[in-house]
Write a protein that holds these residues in place. Structure first.
Motif, PDB file in Angstrom:
ATOM      1  N   VAL A  50      10.058   6.001  -5.714  1.00 24.91           N
ATOM      2  CA  VAL A  50       9.848   5.526  -7.086  1.00 24.91           C
ATOM      3  C   VAL A  50       8.377   5.207  -7.296  1.00 24.91           C
ATOM      4  CG1 VAL A  50      10.390   3.693  -8.731  1.00 24.91           C
ATOM      5  CG2 VAL A  50      12.190   4.642  -7.263  1.00 24.91           C
ATOM      6  N   GLY A  51       7.802   5.754  -8.361  1.00 21.67           N
ATOM      7  CA  GLY A  51       6.409   5.492  -8.677  1.00 21.67           C
ATOM      8  C   GLY A  51       6.220   5.222 -10.157  1.00 21.67           C
ATOM      9  N   ILE A  52       4.962   4.950 -10.496  1.00 22.60           N
ATOM     10  CA  ILE A  52       4.604   4.698 -11.886  1.00 22.60           C
ATOM     11  C   ILE A  52       3.224   5.289 -12.142  1.00 22.60           C
ATOM     12  CG2 ILE A  52       3.677   2.399 -11.325  1.00 22.60           C
ATOM     13  CD1 ILE A  52       4.563   1.467 -14.104  1.00 22.60           C
ATOM     14  N   ARG A  53       3.048   5.933 -13.304  1.00 20.64           N
ATOM     15  CA  ARG A  53       1.766   6.517 -13.684  1.00 20.64           C
ATOM     16  C   ARG A  53       1.311   5.925 -15.007  1.00 20.64           C
ATOM     17  NH1 ARG A  53       2.536  10.483 -17.723  1.00 20.64           N
ATOM     18  NH2 ARG A  53       4.667  11.305 -17.866  1.00 20.64           N
ATOM     19  N   GLY A  54       0.042   6.173 -15.332  1.00 23.59           N
ATOM     20  CA  GLY A  54      -0.498   5.668 -16.584  1.00 23.59           C
ATOM     21  C   GLY A  54      -0.853   4.199 -16.539  1.00 23.59           C
ATOM     22  N   VAL A  55      -0.911   3.636 -15.350  1.00 23.00           N
ATOM     23  CA  VAL A  55      -1.246   2.222 -15.181  1.00 23.00           C
ATOM     24  C   VAL A  55      -2.765   2.064 -15.094  1.00 23.00           C
ATOM     25  CG1 VAL A  55      -1.113   0.305 -13.528  1.00 23.00           C
ATOM     26  CG2 VAL A  55       0.925   1.636 -14.064  1.00 23.00           C
ATOM     27  N   ASP A  56      -3.292   0.973 -15.619  1.00 22.46           N
ATOM     28  CA  ASP A  56      -4.716   0.654 -15.463  1.00 22.46           C
ATOM     29  C   ASP A  56      -4.926   0.167 -14.033  1.00 22.46           C
ATOM     30  OD1 ASP A  56      -7.309  -0.235 -15.508  1.00 22.46           O
ATOM     31  OD2 ASP A  56      -7.121  -1.376 -17.373  1.00 22.46           O
ATOM     32  N   THR A  57      -5.109   1.121 -13.115  1.00 21.82           N
ATOM     33  CA  THR A  57      -5.206   0.768 -11.699  1.00 21.82           C
ATOM     34  C   THR A  57      -6.475  -0.019 -11.389  1.00 21.82           C
ATOM     35  OG1 THR A  57      -6.098   2.984 -11.298  1.00 21.82           O
ATOM     36  CG2 THR A  57      -3.752   2.639 -10.872  1.00 21.82           C
ATOM     37  N   ARG A  58      -7.498   0.102 -12.219  1.00 19.00           N
ATOM     38  CA  ARG A  58      -8.703  -0.700 -11.995  1.00 19.00           C
ATOM     39  C   ARG A  58      -8.392  -2.171 -12.231  1.00 19.00           C
ATOM     40  NH1 ARG A  58     -14.614  -0.051 -15.019  1.00 19.00           N
ATOM     41  NH2 ARG A  58     -15.677  -1.704 -13.845  1.00 19.00           N
ATOM     42  N   ALA A  59      -7.704  -2.474 -13.321  1.00 19.70           N
ATOM     43  CA  ALA A  59      -7.338  -3.863 -13.602  1.00 19.70           C
ATOM     44  C   ALA A  59      -6.367  -4.392 -12.559  1.00 19.70           C
ATOM     45  CB  ALA A  59      -6.721  -3.963 -15.001  1.00 19.70           C
ATOM     46  N   LEU A  60      -5.413  -3.554 -12.134  1.00 17.73           N
ATOM     47  CA  LEU A  60      -4.446  -3.968 -11.127  1.00 17.73           C
ATOM     48  C   LEU A  60      -5.144  -4.262  -9.794  1.00 17.73           C
ATOM     49  CD1 LEU A  60      -1.647  -4.443 -10.008  1.00 17.73           C
ATOM     50  CD2 LEU A  60      -1.314  -1.950  -9.900  1.00 17.73           C
ATOM     51  N   THR A  61      -6.073  -3.415  -9.411  1.00 14.88           N
ATOM     52  CA  THR A  61      -6.809  -3.634  -8.157  1.00 14.88           C
ATOM     53  C   THR A  61      -7.641  -4.905  -8.222  1.00 14.88           C
ATOM     54  OG1 THR A  61      -6.892  -1.252  -7.692  1.00 14.88           O
ATOM     55  CG2 THR A  61      -8.524  -2.653  -6.583  1.00 14.88           C
ATOM     56  N   ARG A  62      -8.317  -5.133  -9.334  1.00 13.65           N
ATOM     57  CA  ARG A  62      -9.104  -6.369  -9.482  1.00 13.65           C
ATOM     58  C   ARG A  62      -8.196  -7.592  -9.381  1.00 13.65           C
ATOM     59  NH1 ARG A  62     -14.309  -6.212 -11.674  1.00 13.65           N
ATOM     60  NH2 ARG A  62     -13.941  -8.233 -12.661  1.00 13.65           N
ATOM     61  N   HIS A  63      -7.018  -7.490  -9.934  1.00  9.74           N
ATOM     62  CA  HIS A  63      -6.072  -8.606  -9.867  1.00  9.74           C
ATOM     63  C   HIS A  63      -5.656  -8.876  -8.423  1.00  9.74           C
ATOM     64  CE1 HIS A  63      -3.116 -11.334 -11.655  1.00  9.74           C
ATOM     65  NE2 HIS A  63      -2.233 -10.873 -10.774  1.00  9.74           N
ATOM     66  N   LEU A  64      -5.376  -7.815  -7.659  1.00 11.00           N
ATOM     67  CA  LEU A  64      -4.978  -7.988  -6.266  1.00 11.00           C
ATOM     68  C   LEU A  64      -6.138  -8.501  -5.412  1.00 11.00           C
ATOM     69  CD1 LEU A  64      -2.795  -4.784  -5.764  1.00 11.00           C
ATOM     70  CD2 LEU A  64      -2.003  -7.135  -6.096  1.00 11.00           C
ATOM     71  N   ARG A  65      -7.354  -8.094  -5.742  1.00  8.90           N
ATOM     72  CA  ARG A  65      -8.512  -8.614  -5.004  1.00  8.90           C
ATOM     73  C   ARG A  65      -8.699 -10.112  -5.258  1.00  8.90           C
ATOM     74  NH1 ARG A  65     -12.754  -5.512  -2.910  1.00  8.90           N
ATOM     75  NH2 ARG A  65     -14.175  -7.163  -3.552  1.00  8.90           N
ATOM     76  N   GLU A  66      -8.439 -10.544  -6.477  1.00  9.15           N
ATOM     77  CA  GLU A  66      -8.628 -11.953  -6.828  1.00  9.15           C
ATOM     78  C   GLU A  66      -7.468 -12.818  -6.361  1.00  9.15           C
ATOM     79  OE1 GLU A  66      -9.093 -11.804 -11.022  1.00  9.15           O
ATOM     80  OE2 GLU A  66     -11.094 -10.875 -10.935  1.00  9.15           O
ATOM     81  N   ARG A  67      -6.236 -12.305  -6.494  1.00  8.72           N
ATOM     82  CA  ARG A  67      -5.048 -13.107  -6.178  1.00  8.72           C
ATOM     83  C   ARG A  67      -4.473 -12.809  -4.800  1.00  8.72           C
ATOM     84  NH1 ARG A  67      -2.847 -15.098 -11.021  1.00  8.72           N
ATOM     85  NH2 ARG A  67      -4.581 -15.340 -12.502  1.00  8.72           N
ATOM     86  N   GLY A  68      -4.818 -11.639  -4.232  1.00  8.73           N
ATOM     87  CA  GLY A  68      -4.306 -11.261  -2.926  1.00  8.73           C
ATOM     88  C   GLY A  68      -3.107 -10.333  -3.029  1.00  8.73           C
ATOM     89  N   ALA A  69      -2.838  -9.612  -1.922  1.00  2.00           N
ATOM     90  CA  ALA A  69      -1.650  -8.763  -1.864  1.00  2.00           C
ATOM     91  C   ALA A  69      -0.408  -9.627  -2.076  1.00  2.00           C
ATOM     92  CB  ALA A  69      -1.577  -8.056  -0.511  1.00  2.00           C
ATOM     93  N   MET A  70       0.563  -9.092  -2.796  1.00  2.00           N
ATOM     94  CA  MET A  70       1.750  -9.886  -3.127  1.00  2.00           C
ATOM     95  C   MET A  70       2.958  -8.986  -3.310  1.00  2.00           C
ATOM     96  SD  MET A  70       0.913 -10.911  -7.096  1.00  2.00           S
ATOM     97  CE  MET A  70      -0.790 -11.356  -6.772  1.00  2.00           C
ATOM     98  N   ARG A  71       4.118  -9.595  -3.416  1.00  2.00           N
ATOM     99  CA  ARG A  71       5.342  -8.833  -3.627  1.00  2.00           C
ATOM    100  C   ARG A  71       5.347  -8.201  -5.014  1.00  2.00           C
ATOM    101  NH1 ARG A  71       9.266 -13.677  -1.991  1.00  2.00           N
ATOM    102  NH2 ARG A  71       7.589 -14.720  -3.155  1.00  2.00           N
ATOM    103  N   VAL A  72       6.022  -7.058  -5.121  1.00  2.00           N
ATOM    104  CA  VAL A  72       5.990  -6.290  -6.356  1.00  2.00           C
ATOM    105  C   VAL A  72       7.268  -5.482  -6.488  1.00  2.00           C
ATOM    106  CG1 VAL A  72       4.894  -4.281  -5.281  1.00  2.00           C
ATOM    107  CG2 VAL A  72       4.559  -4.680  -7.727  1.00  2.00           C
ATOM    108  N   GLY A  73       7.604  -5.168  -7.735  1.00  2.00           N
ATOM    109  CA  GLY A  73       8.707  -4.255  -8.007  1.00  2.00           C
ATOM    110  C   GLY A  73       8.284  -3.236  -9.042  1.00  2.00           C
ATOM    111  N   ILE A  74       8.774  -2.006  -8.924  1.00  2.00           N
ATOM    112  CA  ILE A  74       8.589  -0.974  -9.954  1.00  2.00           C
ATOM    113  C   ILE A  74       9.977  -0.624 -10.477  1.00  2.00           C
ATOM    114  CG2 ILE A  74       7.790   1.358 -10.477  1.00  2.00           C
ATOM    115  CD1 ILE A  74       5.849   1.145  -8.163  1.00  2.00           C
ATOM    116  N   PHE A  75      10.105  -0.600 -11.801  1.00  3.14           N
ATOM    117  CA  PHE A  75      11.409  -0.371 -12.427  1.00  3.14           C
ATOM    118  C   PHE A  75      11.270   0.698 -13.502  1.00  3.14           C
ATOM    119  CE2 PHE A  75      10.865  -4.757 -11.140  1.00  3.14           C
ATOM    120  CZ  PHE A  75      12.010  -5.021 -10.398  1.00  3.14           C
TER     121      PHE A  75
END
Length: 385
Positions: free
Chosen positions: A119-144
């Motif tokens: 299961v994957g997802i496309r069209g996501v702002d991966t730059r914003a998502l990466t910046r969020h993970l860098r600031e908050r750290g790796a964390m649990r996630v779900g794709i639906f």
């Protein structure tokens, strides 16, 4: 932890949402299989080698976010997989290729994800998502996606029920169940027992190129089973999970016998723990093929710099400024990451033992660290002499 359905064309891809455990979400379209999946959200900075990333067992139970905006342009072939299946729990891309363009391509990336139920997802702002993970750290996630979106109010609660990566014992889930042998290319010079903690296919090939017959053993192999191969050296592979959960009996047994030992990635962490050092979880880890590492030279200073391939969320806690006394002799940090001073290698000064936290076998490159296999050969030559 994936539930999926198959048969979705790109033009008809349903809506999808990625939900992080801290409550932030990102919307896009389904990519690959439709359904739901859970794991730890991490990001990879590699611009090439996505097929090796997908099939690396070290990514078991992780949802990989690709920082490169355009993914899939070389398609998928039958020569580059590092294992028999895709191991990532989910895949996140911004702008996937509409069609692959490479002479070795056999099918598109989304077709491969679909065929393997990823299961994957496309069209996501991966730059914003990466910046969020860098600031908050790796964390649990779900794709639906698809029917999994029916009850959006419950998605966050379900993500927070997923087991964390800390404390996860995963090596046996990805390792071979039966031993197998990769023969030496050309005349056989040495025999190596390789403990499969999540080994990549390129690793025994790199050793075979150097005249090594590699006996790949399950993660649960005993010390007697290791030495039943009559090894000239022992190799500890990469792998997923928390090194604090691993049984160190075999590693300590090899150290006590003084057999040449080489470990990479997870194997580096196991060696560190066997020597008496601790390990800890990095905030967001090192994943990609552009990590600068510096090696300590023979005089104790810091010398050569290598650009290396990484995939690790844990690291060894060892002092950078001094030699440490261990039950197996003196040890020192041999390599550090220039981005954050994380320990990237260890070596014993009184025994033929060393390890690195990165991937010298990386098929997609860079190949700066390939010499480490030659160093392993030299240790076995010296031991035999």
């Amino acid at each position: 932890m994936t539930t999926s359905t198959r048969g979705t064309a790109r033009a008809q891809a349903p809506d999808a949402v990625l939900v992080l455990e801290d409550g932030r979400s990102f919307r896009g379209r389904a990519y690959g299989a439709v359904g739901e999946t859970f794991g730890e959200a991490v990001f990879s900075t590699g611009m090439t080698g996505y097929q090796e990333t997908l099939t690396d067992p070290s990514y078991h139970r992780q949802v990989v976010v690709m920082t490169a905006p355009h993914v899939g342009n070389t398609g998928v072939n039958d020569e580059d997989p590092e294992s028999k299946r895709i191991w990532v729990a989910g895949y996140v891309v911004r702008d996937p290729a509409r069609m692959p363009s490479n002479w070795r391509s056999r099918r598109s990336l989304d077709e491969e994800l679909l065929a393997q139920g990823v299961v994957g997802i496309r069209g996501v702002d991966t730059r914003a998502l990466t910046r969020h993970l860098r600031e908050r750290g790796a964390m649990r996630v779900g794709i639906f996606s698809g029917e999994a979106l029916a009850d959006e109010t419950a998605l966050l609660a379900r993500v927070r029920e997923v087991p964390a990566m800390s404390g996860a014992d995963l090596s046996a889930e990805v390792a071979t169940e039966r031993s197998y042998v990769v023969p030496a290319t050309g005349p056989k010079r040495f025999t190596v027992a390789a403990l499969d903690l999540g080994i990549k296919g390129m690793t025994p090939r790199r050793m075979a190129e150097r005249g090594i017959e590699v006996h790949v053993l399950p993660a649960t192999a005993t010390l007697d089973e290791v030495y039943a191969t009559a090894p000239d050296g022992v190799f500890l592979s990469n792998g997923p999970g928390d090194p604090a959960t691993a049984d160190l009996t075999v590693v300590k047994g090899v150290l006590e016998r003084g057999t040449p030992l080489f470990g990479i990635c997870f194997g580096n962490q196991l060696l560190g723990r066997a020597l008496g050092f601790g390990t800890y979880k990095l905030k967001y880890g090192h994943r990609g093929i552009n990590q600068p590492v510096q090696e300590r030279d023979a005089d104790g200073g810091w010398g050569k710099v290598e650009i290396t391939a990484h995939n690790h969320g844990f690291a060894v806690d060892a002092p950078l400024d001094r030699i440490s006394d261990t039950p197996y002799g003196r040890a020192e940090v041999s390599h550090i990451c220039l981005n954050d001073n994380v320990v990237e290698g260890l070596r014993l000064l009184d025994r033929p033992v060393f390890s690195v936290q990165y991937h010298p076998e990386a098929a997609a490159g860079p190949h700066d660290a390939a010499y480490l296999f030659d160093r392993f050969v030299s240790l076995m030559e010296d031991q035999r002499a």
